[in-house]
Design an enzyme around this catalytic site. Structure first.
Site, PDB file in Angstrom:
ATOM      1  N   HIS A  86       0.823  -1.210   0.000  1.00 44.96           N
ATOM      2  CA  HIS A  86       0.000   0.000   0.000  1.00 44.96           C
ATOM      3  C   HIS A  86       0.860   1.265   0.000  1.00 44.96           C
ATOM      4  O   HIS A  86       2.020   1.247   0.395  1.00 44.96           O
ATOM      5  CB  HIS A  86      -0.935  -0.001   1.197  1.00 44.96           C
ATOM      6  CG  HIS A  86      -2.037  -1.004   1.080  1.00 44.96           C
ATOM      7  ND1 HIS A  86      -3.072  -1.073   1.972  1.00 44.96           N
ATOM      8  CD2 HIS A  86      -2.283  -1.982   0.154  1.00 44.96           C
ATOM      9  CE1 HIS A  86      -3.898  -2.031   1.627  1.00 44.96           C
ATOM     10  NE2 HIS A  86      -3.435  -2.604   0.524  1.00 44.96           N
ATOM     11  N   GLU A  88       0.783   3.878   1.886  1.00 41.07           N
ATOM     12  CA  GLU A  88       1.239   4.293   3.215  1.00 41.07           C
ATOM     13  C   GLU A  88       2.491   3.525   3.618  1.00 41.07           C
ATOM     14  O   GLU A  88       3.459   4.104   4.132  1.00 41.07           O
ATOM     15  CB  GLU A  88       0.134   4.066   4.261  1.00 41.07           C
ATOM     16  CG  GLU A  88      -1.154   4.819   3.983  1.00 41.07           C
ATOM     17  CD  GLU A  88      -2.180   4.048   3.161  1.00 41.07           C
ATOM     18  OE1 GLU A  88      -3.376   4.323   3.325  1.00 41.07           O
ATOM     19  OE2 GLU A  88      -1.792   3.181   2.342  1.00 41.07           O
ATOM     20  N   CYS A 112      -6.207   1.449   5.557  1.00 38.16           N
ATOM     21  CA  CYS A 112      -6.715   0.182   6.071  1.00 38.16           C
ATOM     22  C   CYS A 112      -6.101  -0.080   7.454  1.00 38.16           C
ATOM     23  O   CYS A 112      -5.201   0.638   7.895  1.00 38.16           O
ATOM     24  CB  CYS A 112      -6.387  -0.957   5.113  1.00 38.16           C
ATOM     25  SG  CYS A 112      -4.634  -1.415   5.082  1.00 38.16           S
ATOM     26  N   CYS A 115      -2.239  -0.681   7.372  1.00 37.80           N
ATOM     27  CA  CYS A 115      -1.480   0.572   7.236  1.00 37.80           C
ATOM     28  C   CYS A 115      -1.558   1.397   8.517  1.00 37.80           C
ATOM     29  O   CYS A 115      -0.602   2.072   8.875  1.00 37.80           O
ATOM     30  CB  CYS A 115      -1.976   1.367   6.036  1.00 37.80           C
ATOM     31  SG  CYS A 115      -1.527   0.578   4.471  1.00 37.80           S
TER      32      CYS A 115
END
Length: 190
Positions: A86, A88, A112, A115
């Protein structure tokens, strides 16, 4: 000797504020993603408004994108969620300073729960997100998304570890990634 008339030059009447600038950079970073469905970007900024990390969702380093799935199947062979890093995560691991404690993260999509853990562990103190994920029509997927959102909010809210706030444009600045466009270009409207 004639005096020359001095021209008065005034500064521009408006410019991007810091939130607009960093969110625009997150959207620009998202354009590096090869994900055909969801492009996400993140920008980490320190207390002096200096960029210290950028990221977008993509496959792990040193892997060939075509060797991994971009679908959302039920098997390991076909489920991108088992492989994609992801935005992040990429922003945190690709940071350019050792410590990102007290920093802010601008991200194009609500983080999410996985993250959220990375953000908390890194010491980031504020997350500014642009959008919450689309709500699936399928009841099971809808419930999963809702549980992920709740977990993120619970972790960030625990003892006010991370301030979570939606991006609020000051003068109607609008960012979007047009998924209907085969080129998937970001659009920034001021």
């Amino acid at each position: 000797m004639e005096e020359q008339a001095k021209e008065t030059i005034e500064k521009r009447s408006w410019n991007l504020d810091w939130d607009e600038y960093f969110m625009a950079l997150a959207f620009l970073s998202a354009q590096r993603s090869k994900d055909p469905k969801t492009q996400v970007g993140a920008c980490i900024v320190n207390k002096d408004n200096r960029i210290v990390g950028m990221g977008y969702n993509d496959m792990p380093n040193y892997s060939k994108d075509e060797d991994f799935p971009w679908e959302e199947a039920q098997t390991a062979e076909g489920n991108k969620h088992l492989y994609v890093c992801h935005a992040e995560l990429n922003a945190v691991v690709n940071k350019i300073q050792a410590d990102v404690g007290e920093c802010r993260m601008f991200v194009t999509l609500f983080p999410c729960n996985e993250c959220a853990k990375i953000i908390i562990q890194s010491g980031i103190k504020e997350v500014i997100y642009y959008n919450k994920p689309d709500i699936p029509e399928d009841d099971k997927k809808k419930q999963q998304k809702e549980e992920i959102r709740k977990a993120t909010e619970k972790m960030f809210g625990y003892k006010d570890i991370v301030n979570l706030r939606p991006y609020k444009p000051k003068r109607g600045t609008d960012f979007k990634i047009e998924r209907k466009d085969p080129e998937c270009r970001a659009e920034i409207s001021l």
